[in-house]
Structure formats: structure tokens, C-alpha cells
Design a protein around this motif. Structure first.
Motif, PDB file in Angstrom:
ATOM      1  N   ASP A  45      96.857 -12.137  63.780  1.00 41.05           N
ATOM      2  CA  ASP A  45      97.947 -13.048  63.081  1.00 41.05           C
ATOM      3  C   ASP A  45      97.097 -14.416  63.022  1.00 41.05           C
ATOM      4  O   ASP A  45      96.970 -15.047  63.641  1.00 41.05           O
ATOM      5  N   VAL A  46      96.370 -14.376  61.829  1.00 43.45           N
ATOM      6  CA  VAL A  46      95.557 -15.639  61.345  1.00 43.45           C
ATOM      7  C   VAL A  46      96.398 -16.431  60.847  1.00 43.45           C
ATOM      8  O   VAL A  46      97.115 -16.381  59.790  1.00 43.45           O
ATOM      9  N   VAL A  47      96.408 -17.820  61.447  1.00 46.60           N
ATOM     10  CA  VAL A  47      97.072 -18.760  61.247  1.00 46.60           C
ATOM     11  C   VAL A  47      96.527 -19.935  60.327  1.00 46.60           C
ATOM     12  O   VAL A  47      96.552 -20.345  59.254  1.00 46.60           O
ATOM     13  N   TYR A  48      94.878 -20.091  60.803  1.00 48.35           N
ATOM     14  CA  TYR A  48      94.001 -21.072  60.329  1.00 48.35           C
ATOM     15  C   TYR A  48      92.880 -20.067  59.767  1.00 48.35           C
ATOM     16  O   TYR A  48      91.866 -19.970  60.591  1.00 48.35           O
ATOM     17  N   PHE A  49      92.784 -19.685  58.627  1.00 51.05           N
ATOM     18  CA  PHE A  49      91.612 -18.764  58.204  1.00 51.05           C
ATOM     19  C   PHE A  49      90.390 -19.313  58.375  1.00 51.05           C
ATOM     20  O   PHE A  49      89.473 -18.813  58.934  1.00 51.05           O
TER      21      PHE A  49
ATOM     22  N   TYR B 208      85.281 -18.868  60.739  1.00 50.57           N
ATOM     23  CA  TYR B 208      84.171 -19.671  61.380  1.00 50.57           C
ATOM     24  C   TYR B 208      83.823 -19.091  62.603  1.00 50.57           C
ATOM     25  O   TYR B 208      82.736 -18.739  63.053  1.00 50.57           O
ATOM     26  N   GLN B 209      84.835 -18.555  63.570  1.00 49.92           N
ATOM     27  CA  GLN B 209      84.813 -18.006  64.770  1.00 49.92           C
ATOM     28  C   GLN B 209      84.125 -16.526  64.704  1.00 49.92           C
ATOM     29  O   GLN B 209      83.422 -16.027  65.368  1.00 49.92           O
TER      30      GLN B 209
ATOM     31  N   HIS C 236      79.558 -13.144  65.326  1.00 45.19           N
ATOM     32  CA  HIS C 236      78.347 -12.216  64.483  1.00 45.19           C
ATOM     33  C   HIS C 236      77.220 -12.770  64.733  1.00 45.19           C
ATOM     34  O   HIS C 236      76.155 -12.172  65.064  1.00 45.19           O
ATOM     35  N   SER C 237      77.094 -14.052  64.330  1.00 47.65           N
ATOM     36  CA  SER C 237      75.410 -14.465  64.367  1.00 47.65           C
ATOM     37  C   SER C 237      74.891 -14.375  65.870  1.00 47.65           C
ATOM     38  O   SER C 237      73.928 -14.295  66.097  1.00 47.65           O
ATOM     39  N   LEU C 238      75.789 -14.692  66.934  1.00 48.58           N
ATOM     40  CA  LEU C 238      75.260 -14.674  68.060  1.00 48.58           C
ATOM     41  C   LEU C 238      74.875 -13.296  68.496  1.00 48.58           C
ATOM     42  O   LEU C 238      74.078 -13.044  69.226  1.00 48.58           O
ATOM     43  N   MET C 239      75.709 -12.229  67.950  1.00 47.07           N
ATOM     44  CA  MET C 239      75.400 -10.958  68.369  1.00 47.07           C
ATOM     45  C   MET C 239      74.117 -10.371  67.798  1.00 47.07           C
ATOM     46  O   MET C 239      73.513  -9.671  68.228  1.00 47.07           O
ATOM     47  N   GLN C 240      73.830 -10.898  66.213  1.00 47.52           N
ATOM     48  CA  GLN C 240      72.531 -10.728  65.716  1.00 47.52           C
ATOM     49  C   GLN C 240      71.136 -11.255  66.638  1.00 47.52           C
ATOM     50  O   GLN C 240      70.450 -10.580  66.728  1.00 47.52           O
ATOM     51  N   LEU C 241      71.566 -12.519  67.061  1.00 44.29           N
ATOM     52  CA  LEU C 241      70.516 -13.209  67.866  1.00 44.29           C
ATOM     53  C   LEU C 241      70.260 -12.215  69.130  1.00 44.29           C
ATOM     54  O   LEU C 241      69.223 -12.011  69.390  1.00 44.29           O
ATOM     55  N   ARG C 242      71.560 -11.795  69.817  1.00 45.33           N
ATOM     56  CA  ARG C 242      71.363 -11.034  71.061  1.00 45.33           C
ATOM     57  C   ARG C 242      70.579  -9.712  70.805  1.00 45.33           C
ATOM     58  O   ARG C 242      69.794  -9.356  71.563  1.00 45.33           O
ATOM     59  N   HIS C 243      70.996  -9.109  69.858  1.00 48.71           N
ATOM     60  CA  HIS C 243      70.307  -7.921  69.353  1.00 48.71           C
ATOM     61  C   HIS C 243      68.684  -8.308  69.004  1.00 48.71           C
ATOM     62  O   HIS C 243      67.857  -7.414  69.438  1.00 48.71           O
ATOM     63  N   HIS C 244      68.491  -9.302  68.388  1.00 48.03           N
ATOM     64  CA  HIS C 244      67.117  -9.546  67.973  1.00 48.03           C
ATOM     65  C   HIS C 244      66.356  -9.712  69.343  1.00 48.03           C
ATOM     66  O   HIS C 244      65.262  -9.167  69.483  1.00 48.03           O
TER      67      HIS C 244
ATOM     68  N   LEU D  50      83.536  -6.457  76.225  1.00 42.40           N
ATOM     69  CA  LEU D  50      83.795  -7.685  76.950  1.00 42.40           C
ATOM     70  C   LEU D  50      83.947  -8.757  75.976  1.00 42.40           C
ATOM     71  O   LEU D  50      84.736  -9.763  75.681  1.00 42.40           O
ATOM     72  N   LEU D  51      82.635  -8.582  75.034  1.00 42.15           N
ATOM     73  CA  LEU D  51      82.491  -9.863  74.156  1.00 42.15           C
ATOM     74  C   LEU D  51      83.715  -9.612  73.055  1.00 42.15           C
ATOM     75  O   LEU D  51      84.113 -10.630  72.446  1.00 42.15           O
ATOM     76  N   GLU D  52      83.970  -8.255  72.541  1.00 38.54           N
ATOM     77  CA  GLU D  52      84.962  -8.144  71.353  1.00 38.54           C
ATOM     78  C   GLU D  52      86.454  -8.724  72.102  1.00 38.54           C
ATOM     79  O   GLU D  52      87.115  -9.214  71.369  1.00 38.54           O
ATOM     80  N   ASN D  53      86.383  -8.311  73.324  1.00 34.93           N
ATOM     81  CA  ASN D  53      87.837  -8.790  73.772  1.00 34.93           C
ATOM     82  C   ASN D  53      87.731 -10.285  74.081  1.00 34.93           C
ATOM     83  O   ASN D  53      88.851 -10.934  73.767  1.00 34.93           O
ATOM     84  N   MET D  54      86.665 -10.977  74.335  1.00 33.18           N
ATOM     85  CA  MET D  54      86.535 -12.270  74.437  1.00 33.18           C
ATOM     86  C   MET D  54      86.901 -12.930  73.061  1.00 33.18           C
ATOM     87  O   MET D  54      87.717 -14.008  73.209  1.00 33.18           O
ATOM     88  N   GLN D  55      86.352 -12.309  72.119  1.00 35.17           N
ATOM     89  CA  GLN D  55      86.621 -12.934  70.707  1.00 35.17           C
ATOM     90  C   GLN D  55      88.113 -12.911  70.385  1.00 35.17           C
ATOM     91  O   GLN D  55      88.765 -13.647  69.758  1.00 35.17           O
ATOM     92  N   ALA D  56      88.643 -11.759  70.561  1.00 29.75           N
ATOM     93  CA  ALA D  56      90.157 -11.491  70.435  1.00 29.75           C
ATOM     94  C   ALA D  56      91.068 -12.427  71.061  1.00 29.75           C
ATOM     95  O   ALA D  56      92.053 -13.020  70.535  1.00 29.75           O
TER      96      ALA D  56
END
Length: 188
Positions: free
Chosen positions: A71-75, A80-81, A86-94, A122-128
Motif C-alpha cells: 500500500d504505497v502512500v509516498y511513491f 528510493y527504499q 536492491h543496491s545493497l543486495m548487489q553489493l552484498r552479492h558482489h 529476513l532482509l525481504e521481511n525487513m524491507q516489507a
């Protein structure tokens, strides 16, 4: 009767139109508004223009697939989040790939696959869960825990009082814990 042009529609209007008719054109307009912001953010983290451009494309696909789940209120804040995570996951993977490549030949590598799956979940749940916090709590928690800013720096940046910052962080942390517990029970 004059209808507003597509570019005059608010982010919320465009989201509502997308949810009503499912036409990805509305999300495309929204995404175009923030593509430069996302590219800059990805560049900040990934330090490589090609990787950043690829990430922006992946984020767009993720937004298309995930927008109905939230339920996105502020797109702008939400995307941005999504881009930051996504960027942090890319860095972690790298870093994981880099660590594996730098192992001495002949060393035993034990990969605990279930541990990686648990961390990803856990990261997916944290993001949500972060998306479920109110704007003040989300912003203060992000600045404190992820950006490692002090209470005073957060107060200076946001305009909140020190007492408000402490309260938003404390309540946000408690709410995150409750939400994560709820998610983990639902996944069992």
C-alpha cells in the motif's frame, strides 16, 4: 471539461490509475519521474555506471511485480527504499563472489545454503516491515541504523527535536520487531 495531462497527475493519481486499470503506462510515467534519482542512488552504491543502469532496469521490473503487494502512500520514498535495498543486495552479492574468488586453492569451502536463504528471507521481511512504518519512524530508523547517523545529525537533517528522534527510533525499532515476528509466524 479540461483533464490534466499525464505529466500533471500526482504520484498518487498515477498509482491509483495503475491499480484501477493495470496499465503499466502509469507506472512508466512514475518511474520516468524518478529514473535519474534512482540512477544516481545506484551509482552512489555501485560505483559503476553500467551496473547502475542494469540495476535501474531490474528495479523497474521489481516495481512492476511488487507494487500490488504494498500500500504505497509516498511513491518517491518507497521506490528510493526499493532502489537502496536492491543496491545493497548487489553489493552484498558482489562481496560474496569476491570472497569466494579470493579463497586459496584447495581450501575447503562449506556453504551453509539454508543460512543464506534465511538471511535473504529476513532482509525481504525487513524491507516489507520498513515499508509498514510511518514516515517519521522509517526515516529515523534508516538514518540511525543504516546510515549510522547520530541523534543530533538526524535532528539537524529532519528538523525533528532530539526527543522526537529518540522516540521515533525507539518506536520504529519496536514496531519492526513486532512486524518481523508476525512475518516469521506467517512463513511457518
Amino acid at each position: 471539461m479540461n483533464y490534466p495531462s499525464e505529466q500533471q497527475l500526482t504520484d498518487q493519481d498515477l498509482l491509483q490509475r495503475y491499480k484501477t486499470d493495470g496499465n503499466s503506462k502509469w507506472i512508466g510515467i512514475l518511474f520516468d519521474r524518478y529514473a535519474i534519482l534512482l540512477l544516481g542512488l545506484c551509482m552512489k552504491y555501485l560505483k559503476n555506471e553500467e551496473d547502475a543502469r542494469d540495476s535501474v532496469q531490474q528495479i523497474f521490473l521489481k516495481v512492476l511485480s511488487d507494487i500490488h503487494k504494498h500500500d504505497v502512500v509516498y511513491f518517491k520514498a518507497w521506490i528510493y527504499q526499493v532502489a537502496r535495498n536492491h543496491s545493497l543486495m548487489q553489493l552484498r552479492h558482489h562481496k560474496e563472489v569476491e570472497l569466494k574468488e579470493n579463497h586459496m586453492p584447495g581450501t575447503a569451502e562449506i556453504e551453509d545454503h539454508s543460512g543464506h536463504v534465511q538471511k535473504d528471507l529476513l532482509l525481504e521481511n525487513m524491507q516489507a516491515a520498513m515499508g509498514m512504518l510511518n514516515e517519521e519512524q522509517r526515516r529515523c530508523v534508516q538514518l540511525f541504523y543504516l546510515d549510522k547517523k547520530s541523534y543530533q545529525e538526524i535532528a539537524d537533517e529532519t528538523g525533528y527535536s532530539l526527543l522526537q528522534v529518540k522516540s521515533y527510533i525507539q518506536n520504529g525499532k519496536r514496531n519492526l520487531k513486532l512486524l518481523l515476528e508476525k512475518y516469521s509466524k506467517n512463513k511457518r
